[in-house]
Design an enzyme around this catalytic site. Structure first.
Site, PDB file in Angstrom:
ATOM      1  N   ALA A 110     -12.142  22.173  -0.876  1.00  0.00           N
ATOM      2  CA  ALA A 110     -10.730  22.396  -1.194  1.00  0.00           C
ATOM      3  C   ALA A 110      -9.884  23.116  -0.149  1.00  0.00           C
ATOM      4  CB  ALA A 110     -10.632  23.141  -2.516  1.00  0.00           C
ATOM      5  N   GLY A 113      -6.210  23.965   0.848  1.00  0.00           N
ATOM      6  CA  GLY A 113      -5.630  23.920  -0.495  1.00  0.00           C
ATOM      7  C   GLY A 113      -4.517  22.903  -0.711  1.00  0.00           C
ATOM      8  N   GLU A 133     -14.846  25.884  -1.948  1.00  0.00           N
ATOM      9  CA  GLU A 133     -14.921  25.714  -0.495  1.00  0.00           C
ATOM     10  C   GLU A 133     -16.219  26.346  -0.008  1.00  0.00           C
ATOM     11  OE1 GLU A 133     -13.426  24.152   2.104  1.00  0.00           O
ATOM     12  OE2 GLU A 133     -14.897  25.210   3.325  1.00  0.00           O
ATOM     13  N   ARG A 138     -12.762  30.034   5.134  1.00  0.00           N
ATOM     14  CA  ARG A 138     -11.763  29.066   4.659  1.00  0.00           C
ATOM     15  C   ARG A 138     -11.482  29.265   3.165  1.00  0.00           C
ATOM     16  NH1 ARG A 138     -10.522  24.619   7.818  1.00  0.00           N
ATOM     17  NH2 ARG A 138     -10.399  23.228   6.022  1.00  0.00           N
ATOM     18  N   CYS A 231      -9.734  11.803   6.404  1.00  0.00           N
ATOM     19  CA  CYS A 231      -8.630  11.553   7.326  1.00  0.00           C
ATOM     20  C   CYS A 231      -9.207  10.873   8.562  1.00  0.00           C
ATOM     21  CB  CYS A 231      -7.879  12.834   7.651  1.00  0.00           C
ATOM     22  SG  CYS A 231      -8.908  14.132   8.325  1.00  0.00           S
TER      23      CYS A 231
HETATM   24  N1  SAM Z   1      -8.936  19.405   0.629  1.00  0.00           N
HETATM   25  C1  SAM Z   1      -8.450  20.255   1.698  1.00  0.00           C
HETATM   26  C2  SAM Z   1      -6.945  20.276   1.673  1.00  0.00           C
HETATM   27  O1  SAM Z   1      -6.321  19.354   1.134  1.00  0.00           O
HETATM   28  O2  SAM Z   1      -6.364  21.251   2.154  1.00  0.00           O
HETATM   29  C3  SAM Z   1      -9.018  19.823   3.039  1.00  0.00           C
HETATM   30  C4  SAM Z   1     -10.505  19.767   3.054  1.00  0.00           C
HETATM   31  S1  SAM Z   1     -11.221  19.440   4.621  1.00  0.00           S
HETATM   32  C5  SAM Z   1     -10.817  17.794   4.876  1.00  0.00           C
HETATM   33  C6  SAM Z   1     -12.922  19.388   4.237  1.00  0.00           C
HETATM   34  C7  SAM Z   1     -13.536  20.717   3.815  1.00  0.00           C
HETATM   35  O3  SAM Z   1     -14.924  20.475   3.541  1.00  0.00           O
HETATM   36  C8  SAM Z   1     -13.495  21.797   4.866  1.00  0.00           C
HETATM   37  O4  SAM Z   1     -12.790  22.917   4.378  1.00  0.00           O
HETATM   38  C9  SAM Z   1     -14.966  22.142   5.160  1.00  0.00           C
HETATM   39  O5  SAM Z   1     -15.206  23.512   5.339  1.00  0.00           O
HETATM   40  C10 SAM Z   1     -15.645  21.628   3.902  1.00  0.00           C
HETATM   41  N2  SAM Z   1     -17.095  21.280   4.137  1.00  0.00           N
HETATM   42  C11 SAM Z   1     -17.759  21.228   5.308  1.00  0.00           C
HETATM   43  N3  SAM Z   1     -19.063  20.907   5.101  1.00  0.00           N
HETATM   44  C12 SAM Z   1     -19.207  20.777   3.782  1.00  0.00           C
HETATM   45  C13 SAM Z   1     -20.328  20.476   2.955  1.00  0.00           C
HETATM   46  N4  SAM Z   1     -21.515  20.239   3.467  1.00  0.00           N
HETATM   47  N5  SAM Z   1     -20.132  20.437   1.628  1.00  0.00           N
HETATM   48  C14 SAM Z   1     -18.906  20.681   1.099  1.00  0.00           C
HETATM   49  N6  SAM Z   1     -17.818  20.958   1.830  1.00  0.00           N
HETATM   50  C15 SAM Z   1     -17.971  21.006   3.150  1.00  0.00           C
END
Ligand code: SAM
Length: 427
Positions: A110, A113, A133, A138, A231
């Site tokens: 998340a 956010g 998260e 983060r 993305c």
């Molecule tokens: N949903 C957020 C937003 O709209 O602001 C953006 C999320 S970003 C694309 C992906 C997130 O997944 C990051 O904050 C990262 O830290 C987290 N992440 C990284 N490895 C992960 C894992 N193994 N399992 C779950 N989350 C993970």
């Protein structure tokens, strides 16, 4: 822009005759946008007080607008949580989540956010939202954004997907996996990601997404939805990922998917898919274990008598360290590291209750007895941490502008002491 050769080769192969248009899209600057936070302000009222020029509505979100302003994050309206800055294509996920009141929703990846705050607005404060998260740093930023946007029905957790799967089998009406990805769609906005791109990294991302999705699948209740987004453009992380998922999980059907390309949209690259779990059961979880502390509740009641015009409803829990929260109705026991739970009311130190900034961010002007409307110049001074003066009764008050809170102050003999947390002040 110095894009990796191999990436360009792959895009050329994928897009064929549309490739030159794709390449040309890198000549234009990235689009910027905001989403109005309807938990705090109606769209109509925001259009009246918008502090800078708003362009057209974004394609995917009725509360989204294109903006040109470079410093949109430095306005008092942003500090007050009246809008969230979000990349316009990322807003498409809102159309896919389409969360409703009373639902149980998990946003698994998340931070910071963007999608959580959009989902919270869709839920209108009613239902349970767990925003998770994995990265502790983060998660803190996520928690601050949840606070700024005044979201009352959300728990912010810092856990791995596997830890949550253990706690919440078949529980959620909606799980969003906004997956960590190779970020190909954001190269223009985040050029620092370019040197990290490689085919190997795409494969690593795809393997991690598979693991996250397999955990997420187990947490969706029968009849519920799983929304997946990235993305990036690579099929390994998008369409192929989802097709392989449906093969492994025949209880899910793909309802809708969409790929956004920057040469076709007014935004960057994104992919989104919505799946429905057609079979399977729905399980409940144990309710959140409220910790009642009579002394703390008495101290809060004493504070509340003078602070609130309308008392907030709900059960209060007091953690061992004295922090007090108003727990949203229906909140389950979490059993994982939790940064925020519903509304943080404040802290009981064994003697007195001290309100939290989050409390001020969660109230409406008419819900408190003492709201001090500041001039624009005073708002700037408050946001910079300065003390202001006002001839008022001694005690706690909410300060802000118009109808919108910015934080807390305590009036002592004509001086408004600034209680905006140091980390949130304007530099
Ligand atoms: N949903 C957020 C937003 O709209 O602001 C953006 C999320 S970003 C694309 C992906 C997130 O997944 C990051 O904050 C990262 O830290 C987290 N992440 C990284 N490895 C992960 C894992 N193994 N399992 C779950 N989350 C993970």
């Amino acid at each position: 822009m110095n894009l990796p050769e191999k990436f360009l080769e792959r895009m050329k192969e994928r897009l064929g005759k549309e490739y030159p248009a794709f390449l040309a899209s890198y000549e234009k600057p990235p689009y910027k946008a905001l989403r109005v936070n309807t938990l705090k302000i109606s769209l109509e009222d925001f259009l009246d007080l918008a502090p800078f020029y708003l362009g057209e509505q974004t394609d995917w979100e009725e509360n989204g607008f294109y903006i040109e302003e470079e410093k949109a994050g430095s306005y008092k309206e942003h500090f007050a949580g009246l809008y969230y800055l979000q990349e316009p294509s990322a807003m498409c996920v809102g159309e896919y989540t389409n969360a409703c009141k009373k639902e149980r929703v998990l946003d698994l990846c998340a931070a910071p956010g963007g999608k959580t705050t959009a989902i919270a607005a869709q839920m209108e404060g009613d239902g349970i939202l767990i925003s998770n998260e994995i990265d502790a740093g983060r998660a803190k930023i996520l928690s601050q954004n949840v606070e700024r946007m005044g979201i009352k029905n959300c728990a912010v957790t810092n856990a791995t997907p596997a830890q949550l799967t253990e706690k919440f089998p078949c529980y959620f009406d909606l799980v969003l996996v906004d997956a960590p990805c190779s970020g190909e769609g954001m190269f223009k906005k985040e050029p620092e990601a370019i040197p990290h791109w490689s085919e190997n990294n795409v494969a690593l991302c795809a393997a991690r997404q598979k693991e996250i999705l397999d955990c997420a699948a187990q947490m969706v209740a029968g009849g519920g939805h799983l929304v997946y987004s990235t993305c990036t453009f690579s099929e390994e992380e998008d369409e192929w990922q989802i097709r392989a998922f449906v093969e492994r999980h025949p209880e899910f059907v793909l309802e809708q998917e969409h790929k956004l390309y920057p040469y076709l949209e007014k935004g960057e690259g994104h992919y989104c898919a919505r799946l429905r779990k057609v079979g399977g059961e729905t399980k409940n979880a144990k309710p959140y274990p409220i910790k009642r502390n009579a002394q703390a509740n008495k101290a809060f009641a004493e504070f509340a008598k003078d602070f609130f015009a309308v008392l907030p409803k709900g059960e209060i829990t007091t953690l061992d360290d004295g922090r007090m929260y108003l727990v949203p109705a229906g909140m389950p026991a979490l059993g994982v590291r939790t940064l925020r739970l519903g509304v943080e009311l404040g802290e009981f130190d064994g003697r007195i209750f001290k309100p939290a900034h989050a409390l001020a961010m969660s109230v409406k002007r008419e819900e408190v007895k003492h709201f001090v409307a500041l001039s624009p110049e005073e708002c700037e001074r408050y946001l910079s941490g300065e003390t202001l003066s006002r001839e008022l009764e001694n005690g706690w008050c909410v300060v802000g502008f118009d109808k919108y809170p910015l934080g807390l102050a305590k009036c002592v003999n004509g001086v408004l002491k600034n209680h905006l947390p140091k980390g949130l002040r304007k530099m």
